[in-house]
Design a protein around this motif. Structure first.
Motif, PDB file in Angstrom:
ATOM      1  N   UNK A   3       0.824  -1.200   0.000  1.00 50.43           N
ATOM      2  CA  UNK A   3       0.000   0.000   0.000  1.00 50.43           C
ATOM      3  C   UNK A   3       0.863   1.257   0.000  1.00 50.43           C
ATOM      4  N   UNK A   4       1.905   1.240   0.835  1.00 50.16           N
ATOM      5  CA  UNK A   4       2.727   2.432   1.001  1.00 50.16           C
ATOM      6  C   UNK A   4       3.283   2.895  -0.337  1.00 50.16           C
ATOM      7  N   UNK A   5       3.897   1.941  -1.077  1.00 52.03           N
ATOM      8  CA  UNK A   5       4.548   2.371  -2.315  1.00 52.03           C
ATOM      9  C   UNK A   5       3.527   2.744  -3.378  1.00 52.03           C
ATOM     10  N   UNK A   6       2.430   1.967  -3.461  1.00 54.26           N
ATOM     11  CA  UNK A   6       1.430   2.320  -4.465  1.00 54.26           C
ATOM     12  C   UNK A   6       0.824   3.685  -4.170  1.00 54.26           C
ATOM     13  N   UNK A   7       0.577   3.931  -2.896  1.00 50.86           N
ATOM     14  CA  UNK A   7       0.027   5.222  -2.484  1.00 50.86           C
ATOM     15  C   UNK A   7       0.957   6.348  -2.925  1.00 50.86           C
ATOM     16  N   UNK A   8       2.242   6.167  -2.649  1.00 43.45           N
ATOM     17  CA  UNK A   8       3.185   7.215  -3.008  1.00 43.45           C
ATOM     18  C   UNK A   8       3.225   7.441  -4.516  1.00 43.45           C
ATOM     19  N   UNK A   9       3.237   6.335  -5.270  1.00 42.08           N
ATOM     20  CA  UNK A   9       3.319   6.498  -6.724  1.00 42.08           C
ATOM     21  C   UNK A   9       2.057   7.190  -7.241  1.00 42.08           C
ATOM     22  N   UNK A  10       0.897   6.787  -6.693  1.00 48.56           N
ATOM     23  CA  UNK A  10      -0.360   7.388  -7.156  1.00 48.56           C
ATOM     24  C   UNK A  10      -0.389   8.878  -6.832  1.00 48.56           C
ATOM     25  N   UNK A  11      -0.047   9.217  -5.590  1.00 51.68           N
ATOM     26  CA  UNK A  11      -0.047  10.639  -5.193  1.00 51.68           C
ATOM     27  C   UNK A  11       0.943  11.417  -6.065  1.00 51.68           C
ATOM     28  N   UNK A  42      -3.172   6.909 -12.559  1.00 50.70           N
ATOM     29  CA  UNK A  42      -3.826   6.338 -11.384  1.00 50.70           C
ATOM     30  C   UNK A  42      -4.728   5.172 -11.761  1.00 50.70           C
ATOM     31  N   UNK A  43      -5.539   5.301 -12.824  1.00 47.17           N
ATOM     32  CA  UNK A  43      -6.333   4.126 -13.230  1.00 47.17           C
ATOM     33  C   UNK A  43      -5.469   2.901 -13.530  1.00 47.17           C
ATOM     34  N   UNK A  44      -4.308   3.130 -14.129  1.00 50.62           N
ATOM     35  CA  UNK A  44      -3.422   1.984 -14.410  1.00 50.62           C
ATOM     36  C   UNK A  44      -3.095   1.256 -13.114  1.00 50.62           C
ATOM     37  N   UNK A  45      -2.748   2.044 -12.086  1.00 53.21           N
ATOM     38  CA  UNK A  45      -2.407   1.423 -10.800  1.00 53.21           C
ATOM     39  C   UNK A  45      -3.597   0.672 -10.230  1.00 53.21           C
ATOM     40  N   UNK A  46      -4.775   1.293 -10.347  1.00 55.55           N
ATOM     41  CA  UNK A  46      -5.957   0.651  -9.756  1.00 55.55           C
ATOM     42  C   UNK A  46      -6.277  -0.643 -10.507  1.00 55.55           C
ATOM     43  N   UNK A  47      -6.223  -0.547 -11.844  1.00 53.23           N
ATOM     44  CA  UNK A  47      -6.518  -1.754 -12.631  1.00 53.23           C
ATOM     45  C   UNK A  47      -5.558  -2.878 -12.271  1.00 53.23           C
ATOM     46  N   UNK A  48      -4.277  -2.524 -12.170  1.00 49.48           N
ATOM     47  CA  UNK A  48      -3.315  -3.589 -11.897  1.00 49.48           C
ATOM     48  C   UNK A  48      -3.530  -4.153 -10.501  1.00 49.48           C
ATOM     49  N   UNK A  49      -3.933  -3.281  -9.553  1.00 48.52           N
ATOM     50  CA  UNK A  49      -4.232  -3.801  -8.222  1.00 48.52           C
ATOM     51  C   UNK A  49      -5.377  -4.787  -8.279  1.00 48.52           C
ATOM     52  N   UNK A  50      -6.386  -4.436  -9.078  1.00 53.02           N
ATOM     53  CA  UNK A  50      -7.531  -5.348  -9.192  1.00 53.02           C
ATOM     54  C   UNK A  50      -7.105  -6.675  -9.808  1.00 53.02           C
TER      55      UNK A  50
END
Lengths: 125, 193, 596, 161
Positions: C400-408, C419-427
Motif C-alpha cells: 500500500x505504502x509504495x502504491x500510495x506514493x506512486x499514485x499521489x 492512477x487508473x493503471x495502478x488501480x486496474x493492476x491492483x484489481x
C-alpha cells in the motif's frame, strides 16, 4: 570528405564488426554459433576501446623517456579486465552447451524447442 | 604506412568474422574465430596496445579455441538442419519474420551506433577528451607514484587494483561454475580404485 | 575507529572471501559452508546497517580504494540510495541464506552444495559491489560477477529445461552487459573519466553530443534487458520457474532490483534530471512502456497454472511500478519507487520462500494442488496470505505504502491518467491472489487416499531410477546422491553407498510427505519390509523392479530453519507497512538527492 | 601402428622439452609485468596452457597425476585469497584497501612488492582455473544422450531377475 573518412573509418569498421557479431547471436540457431557471435561482438567492442586510445604519433604506454607521446593507457587496462570477463562467460556458456547437448541430444534452438514441446505434450512438465 | 596495414588488417578481420558466422562446419568456424582473434591481436599491436594484444593472443586464440574445440568433441561438428514435424510447426516459428526481425534489430542498433560517431573525436586525435582529463596523470606519474614503467600494469595492479580483484573473482567464478555444471564425481573426492 | 572506517570495503570483501573459502571448507564439512555463509552475510548486514545509519546522520560516506583520489582510483561512495539498497540486499540475502540449508539439501545434488554456497556468495558480492561502487567500470566488473553466478545458479535447477533457461539468460545477460560496456565506452570517450561523480560534473557540456545520446540509449536498452522490462522480459519467467526455489527467491527479490538501482543511478546521477527528461524522450517512452508492463504482467500472471510462473509474471508487472515511479520524476513518486525496491523484495522474497516450503514439504508446484492447504500448513499459508495482500496493496501492508506514493506522485505531477493503471493492476493482482487464497482456505482438503493423489512408484533398483505416476501426470524424481560413476571395490564401501542410496525414501517418510500404502491403507512395518527389502539383502540380487503405491500426504510445516525466515519476511511486510516512516524517511532523502 | 606410436612418442618428447621452457616463460612474463607487456593474467594463461599441452600429449590420467583435482580446486581459491590478503595487509598497515604505500618500506619497494603480490595471486588463480576449465570441458563423456536413450530401450535393463 577524405578527412572525414580518415577520421572515422576505424570506428565504422568496428561498428560493422559489432553488428556482425550481434547478428550471429540473435539470428543463428546453433548454440555454438551463438557463442562465436558473442565472442565476435565482445572482441569488436574491445577493438572500439583500443581504437579510441590511439594517439597520433604515440607509442605503446611503456615509459622509456618522458618527452615521448604515449597512447592512452586506461582503455587498455579496462579491456584487459573485459577480455577476462569475456572468456569466463564463454567457458560457462560452453559448459551449459555440453549439458544441454547431453540432455536434449541437439544443439539447435529449434530442436530443443521441439524436444521441450514433446515433453510438454507427454504431460511430464 | 600504418594506415595501410591497419586497413588491410581490418579488411581481413571483417572477412574472418563473416566466415566464422556463416560456415556450417563448426570446427572451421572455430578455427577461423581463432584466426580472427589472432588478427585482432596483431591489429592491437599496430594500435600499440601490446598488453591487450598479448592477452588476446593467449586467451582468444588460445584458451577460447581450445575450450570450443573441446566442446565440439563432446557434441557435434556440423550445424544441422532441424526437420520440424508438422505438429510442432506452430511452436517453432519459421516464418519470414524470424529471418527479418534480427536484421531489423541489427540495422537499427548499427544505425544508432553510427549516429553516435557523428560527434566523435577523430581517430588518433591527441586533443580528444580522453587524452586530456585522467590519462595524462597516469602517464606522468605512473613510474614514480606507482612504481611501474609499464603504465598499463601500473593502472591494472595499482590505480585500479580493485577492478583486478573483481577480474580475478570473475575467473574464480567461471571455474567454480564450470565445475558445478560438468564435474561428475562426488566433490570431496575419495580415491577411486 | 579504524575498523569502522574501512567498513565500506569490508562489507563487500567478507562475502567475497567467504565465497572463495567455502569450496575449501566444503571438502571437510558441508554444514560448515552454510554456517560460514550465514556468518559472512550477517556481518555484511550489520555493516550495511551501520553505514546506512552513518549516512543518515552525517551524509555521504566515501572510501578511496588504494588511497588514490577519485578520478584516478576507484571510489566507493555511499549516499542514501546506495545505503538503502545495500541494506535491503544484505537483509534479504541473509534471510535467504538462513533458509537455504534444508531447501538446498532437498533440491540440489548433495555434492554440489558447497559450490552452491560459494556461487551464492559470489552473487551477493556482485550485487552489493554494483550498488556500493562509485566507479562506472567497477560497476560493470561486479555486474559480470553477479551475472556469471546467476547463470550457474539457475542451471542447478532439477529439470533439464533449467539448462535452456540458463543459457537464454546467459545470452541476453551478455548482450545486456555488452550494451552497457558500449555505453560506458561512448561516455568515456566524450568525457575521459569513469567516476560517477566526476561524470555528473563533466557531462552537461556534452548533452547535445550524439555520442552521449547514443551512450544513454545503449545504457537504457541494456538495463531494460537486465531488469526484464516489458518487451524485453522473455527470458525471465523460465529462469524463475526452473531454478531452485532459493535461487528464484534471491533473484526475484534482489537480482532485478539491482538492475533498477543502476537504472536510477544512470538516469538521475550520471545524467542530470534535465537531460533524462527534457533532452531525450526516453523518460516519456519508459513511462508508457512501464505502464503497459504493469498491466500486461498482471494479465499474464492470471493465465498461469504454476505458482512460480505466476509470481514471475507478477514480477514483470512490479518492475513496471518501479520504473513508472522513477520516470514520473516527481519527488513523491520517486520516493514510492525507491521504497518499492524494499517492498517488492520483501513480498516476492517471502512468496518464493513459501513456494520453496511447499516444494519441500508437499511437492506442490501447481496452483490447483493448493486446495485446503490452510489447514495443513497454517503458518506458511498465513505468510502467503499476508504477502499476497501486500502484493494487492491492502492498507497496513508495504504494498500500500509504495502504491500510495506512486499514485499521489502521479497526481502531483498532473498525470492523473496513471492512477487508473495502478488501480486496474491492483484489481488484477487481487484476482490472481484471491484465486489462490480462496483455494487455500475455502476448499476442502482432498481425502488422504483420494484416487487422484495415489502415486505409483516404480523403482528399478539396479538403475536407481524412480519414476512416479501421479494421477495422469508422470513425475520423474531424481535421486539425491549419485550412484553412477563410482565403482567400489570394497564390499563395506558398497554397502555404505547403498545405505546412502536408500536414504531419500526414508527421509520422505520422516517428513511425512509420502507414505507407503497398499490396498488403500498404510503399510505396516512388515508389509513395508516386504516392499522394501532389507537393504543388506539387496547385494547380489541384481536387477529388480518393484511397484509401490505411495500416497501424497500433505501435513505439517516445514522445519523451523525454513519457516522462520519466511515468517520474518512476511512479518516485515506488515512491520514496514505500519512503521512506514523509517524507509520513507530515507527514501525521501534519496529521491531528493536523485532529483537534485 | 608403429608409425602412430612413434608420432605420439615424438609428441611426448617434444612437449617434455618444451614444457619447462613454457613454464619458465610464464614466470618471466609475470616478473616483467612492470617493465614490458605481460603480467599476472598472461603469465597464468601461459602456465595453464603448458599444463594443457602436457595433457594433450600424455592424456588425462597423466595430467591428473601432475595436477590433481584437489590441487586445482584449492589453488584457484588460494590465488584470490592471496590477492585479497595483500589488500588486508594494507589495512593492517594502516592504509586504505590495496594502498601499498603504507607498507613500512621504501616507497618504491612497497609498491613493487604490493604489485608483485597481487600479480602472483592473479597468476595462481588464472592458471589453476584455466587448467580446471580444460579438464572439465575436455573430459570424455561417460554417458551421452543417445547412449542414455539406447539404455532405456534395452529390455535387459527393465527385466527383473
Amino acid at each position: 570528405m577524405v578527412e572525414l573518412i580518415l577520421a572515422k573509418y576505424n570506428y565504422w569498421i568496428v561498428i560493422i564488426l559489432m553488428m556482425l557479431g550481434f547478428y550471429a547471436v540473435i539470428a543463428r540457431g546453433n548454440l555454438i554459433k551463438k557463442i562465436i557471435g558473442i565472442n565476435l561482438f565482445q572482441i569488436s567492442v574491445f577493438l572500439f576501446y583500443i581504437t579510441m586510445a590511439k594517439v597520433k604519433g604515440g607509442t605503446a604506454p611503456i615509459l622509456w623517456d618522458k618527452s615521448q607521446v604515449y597512447d592512452n593507457p586506461l582503455p587498455h587496462c579496462l579491456m584487459l579486465t573485459a577480455i577476462v570477463v569475456g572468456v569466463s562467460t564463454t567457458a560457462v556458456a560452453l559448459a551449459l552447451i555440453i549439458k544441454i547437448h547431453k540432455a536434449f541430444g541437439t544443439m539447435e534452438e529449434d530442436g530443443i524447442i521441439i524436444e521441450q514441446q514433446r515433453e510438454y505434450i507427454k504431460g511430464r512438465v | 604506412m600504418i594506415e595501410i596495414i591497419d586497413v588491410f588488417l581490418l579488411f581481413f578481420i571483417v572477412v574472418c568474422s563473416v566466415a566464422a558466422i556463416f560456415l556450417k562446419d563448426l570446427l572451421s568456424a572455430i578455427i577461423i574465430l581463432a584466426a580472427f582473434s589472432f588478427l585482432m591481436a596483431v591489429e592491437w599491436t599496430v594500435l600499440n596496445a601490446v598488453d591487450v594484444a598479448f592477452t588476446e593472443a593467449a586467451v582468444g586464440a588460445g584458451i577460447t579455441s581450445v575450450l570450443l574445440i573441446a566442446t565440439l568433441s563432446r557434441t557435434k561438428r556440423y550445424e544441422e538442419q532441424v526437420n520440424v514435424p508438422k505438429e510442432f510447426a506452430p511452436v517453432v516459428h519459421k516464418g519470414i519474420s524470424t529471418k527479418i526481425m534480427p536484421i531489423v534489430v541489427v540495422v537499427i542498433t548499427g544505425a544508432v551506433l553510427l549516429y553516435g560517431t557523428i560527434d566523435m573525436p577523430a581517430f588518433e586525435d591527441p586533443n580528444a577528451p580522453i587524452n586530456k582529463h585522467v590519462a595524462p596523470t597516469y602517464i606522468h606519474d605512473a613510474d614514480h607514484e606507482a612504481g611501474s614503467i609499464n603504465i598499463v600494469t601500473a593502472i591494472l595492479a595499482n590505480y585500479r587494483g580493485y577492478d583486478t580483484l573483481g577480474e580475478t573473482t570473475v575467473i574464480f567464478a567461471a571455474g567454480i561454475c564450470v565445475v558445478v555444471l560438468l564435474r561428475r564425481e562426488k566433490w570431496p573426492e575419495k580415491k577411486i580404485t | 575507529m579504524r575498523f569502522l572506517q574501512h567498513l565500506p570495503v569490508l562489507v563487500i570483501l567478507i562475502p567475497l572471501i567467504s565465497a572463495v573459502v567455502i569450496p575449501v571448507i566444503g571438502r571437510v564439512n558441508r554444514f560448515a559452508c552454510w554456517i560460514v555463509s550465514c556468518v559472512a552475510l550477517f556481518f555484511s548486514l550489520s555493516g550495511s546497517i551501520y553505514l546506512l545509519n552513518k549516512v543518515a546522520n552525517t551524509g555521504k560516506v566515501t572510501y578511496h580504494l588504494g588511497g588514490w583520489k577519485p578520478p584516478w582510483g576507484i571510489e566507493y561512495s555511499i549516499d542514501h540510495l546506495n545505503g538503502f539498497v545495500i541494506t535491503v540486499i544484505a537483509f534479504i540475502a541473509f534471510v535467504v541464506a538462513f533458509y537455504a540449508e534444508k531447501s538446498v539439501e532437498h533440491e540440489i545434488e548433495e555434492r554440489k552444495i558447497p559450490a552452491f554456497y560459494s556461487i551464492y556468495m559470489l552473487l551477493i558480492t556482485g550485487l552489493m559491489g554494483i550498488v556500493i561502487t562509485g566507479d562506472i567500470f567497477n560497476l560493470y566488473v561486479f555486474l559480470e560477477i553477479s551475472s556469471l553466478a546467476g547463470y550457474a545458479l539457475v542451471a542447478l535447477g532439477k529439470h533439464r529445461n533449467a539448462l535452456v533457461a540458463s543459457f537464454n539468460y546467459l545470452i541476453f545477460g551478455t548482450i545486456a552487459g555488452t550494451f552497457i560496456l558500449i555505453g560506458i565506452g561512448y561516455i568515456y570517450m566524450q568525457t575521459g573519466t569513469l567516476n560517477i561523480a566526476d561524470l555528473r560534473e563533466r557531462l552537461p557540456e556534452f548533452y547535445n553530443s550524439t555520442v552521449i545520446l547514443t551512450a544513454f540509449a545503449f545504457f537504457t536498452v541494456g538495463l531494460c534487458l537486465k531488469v526484464a522490462l516489458f518487451p524485453l522480459h522473455f527470458w525471465l519467467p523460465k529462469v524463475y520457474n526452473y531454478s531452485p526455489s532459493v535461487v528464484s527467491s534471491i533473484m526475484a527479490a534482489v537480482g532485478t532490483k539491482v538492475g533498477l538501482y543502476v537504472m536510477l543511478r544512470v538516469m538521475f546521477t550520471v545524467f542530470k534530471v534535465e537531460f533524462s527528461v527534457e533532452n531525450v524522450p526516453i523518460a516519456n517512452i519508459l513511462i508508457i512502456i512501464s505502464s503497459i508492463a504493469i498491466v500486461v504482467g498482471s494479465i499474464l500472471a492470471i493465465a498461469q497454472t504454476k505458482i512460480k510462473l505466476m509470481l514471475a509474471y507478477s514480477s514483470i508487472g512490479q518492475v513496471g511500478y518501479i520504473v513508472l515511479g522513477a520516470t514520473l520524476t516527481n519527488q513523491i513518486a520517486m520516493t514510492g519507487s525507491i521504497i518499492h525496491i524494499l517492498n517488492h523484495a520483501l513480498m516476492k522474497g517471502s512468496l518464493f520462500l513459501i513456494v520453496g516450503c511447499l516444494v519441500y514439504k508437499a511437492g506442490i508446484e501447481r496452483i490447483d494442488d493448493l486446495e485446503g492447504m490452510g489447514k495443513r500448513m497454517p503458518f506458511t499459508m498465513a505468510a502467503f496470505t499476508v504477502s499476497g495482500l501486500s502484493m494487492i496493496g491492502v492498507p497496513l501492508t508495504v504494498g500500500f505504502v509504495s502504491k500510495w506514493h506512486i499514485a499521489i506522485g502521479a497526481l502531483d505531477a498532473g498525470m492523473w491518467y496513471f492512477v487508473p493503471v495502478l488501480i486496474i493492476s491492483s484489481l488484477l493482482t487481487a484476482v490472481y491472489f484471491w484465486r489462490i487464497i480462496e483455494k487455500i482456505y475455502f476448499y476442502e482438503e482432498p481425502a488422504l487416499l483420494h484416487e487422484d493423489r495415489r502415486v505409483n512408484i516404480n523403482i528399478n533398483w539396479d538403475r536407481r531410477e524412480k519414476r512416479e505416476n501421479f494421477g495422469d501426470r508422470r513425475i520423474n524424481l531424481e535421486r539425491r546422491s549419485e550412484f553412477k560413476g563410482t565403482r567400489r571395490k570394497n564390499k563395506e564401501d558398497r554397502r555404505r553407498q547403498l545405505d546412502k542410496q536408500w536414504q531419500p525414501l526414508e527421509q520422505w517418510d520422516e517428513h511425512g510427505r509420502w507414505e507407503v500404502v497398499k490396498n488403500d491403507r498404510r503399510v505396516s512395518e512388515e508389509d513395508r519390509r516386504q516392499f522394501m527389502p532389507d537393504r543388506r539383502s539387496l547385494e547380489g540380487i541384481g536387477r529388480r523392479t518393484r511397484d509401490y503405491n505411495l500416497a501424497l500426504i500433505k501435513r505439517g510445516e516445514a522445519p523451523w530453519t525454513m519457516l522462520a525466515p519466511t515468517l520474518v519476511l512476511s512479518g516485515a511486510c506488515i512491520f514496514f507497512g505500519i512503521a512506514a516512516k523509517i524507509p520513507v524517511a530515507i527514501a525521501e532523502k534519496a529521491a531528493a538527492m536523485l532529483l537534485r | 601402428m608403429a608409425r602412430k606410436e612413434d608420432h605420439i612418442i615424438s609428441l611426448g618428447v617434444i612437449s617434455k622439452i618444451l614444457i619447462p621452457f613454457i613454464q619458465l616463460y610464464s614466470y618471466y612474463v609475470l616478473a616483467h609485468g612492470d617493465l614490458g607487456p605481460g603480467g599476472g593474467f598472461q603469465g597464468g594463461v601461459i602456465l595453464g596452457s603448458s599444463i594443457i599441452l602436457y595433457v594433450l600429449a600424455f592424456g588425462e590420467e597423466e595430467g591428473r597425476k601432475l595436477v590433481s583435482q584437489k590441487f586445482n580446486d584449492i589453488f584457484s581459491s588460494v590465488g584470490v585469497l592471496v590477492y585479497a590478503g595483500v589488500g588486508i595487509l594494507c589495512l593492517i598497515a594502516g592504509g586504505a584497501y590495496l594502498e601499498y604505500s603504507k607498507f613500512p618500506l621504501d616507497h618504491h619497494l612497497a609498491h613493487h612488492l604490493g604489485m608483485y603480490g597481487v600479480e602472483i595471486g592473479v597468476q595462481i588463480t588464472v592458471s589453476a582455473v584455466m587448467t580446471t576449465l580444460f579438464f572439465e570441458t575436455a573430459r570424455k563423456d561417460d554417458e551421452t544422450f543417445e547412449s542414455k536413450k539406447k539404455k532405456k530401450m534395452e529390455p535387459s535393463n527393465l527385466k527383473s531377475s
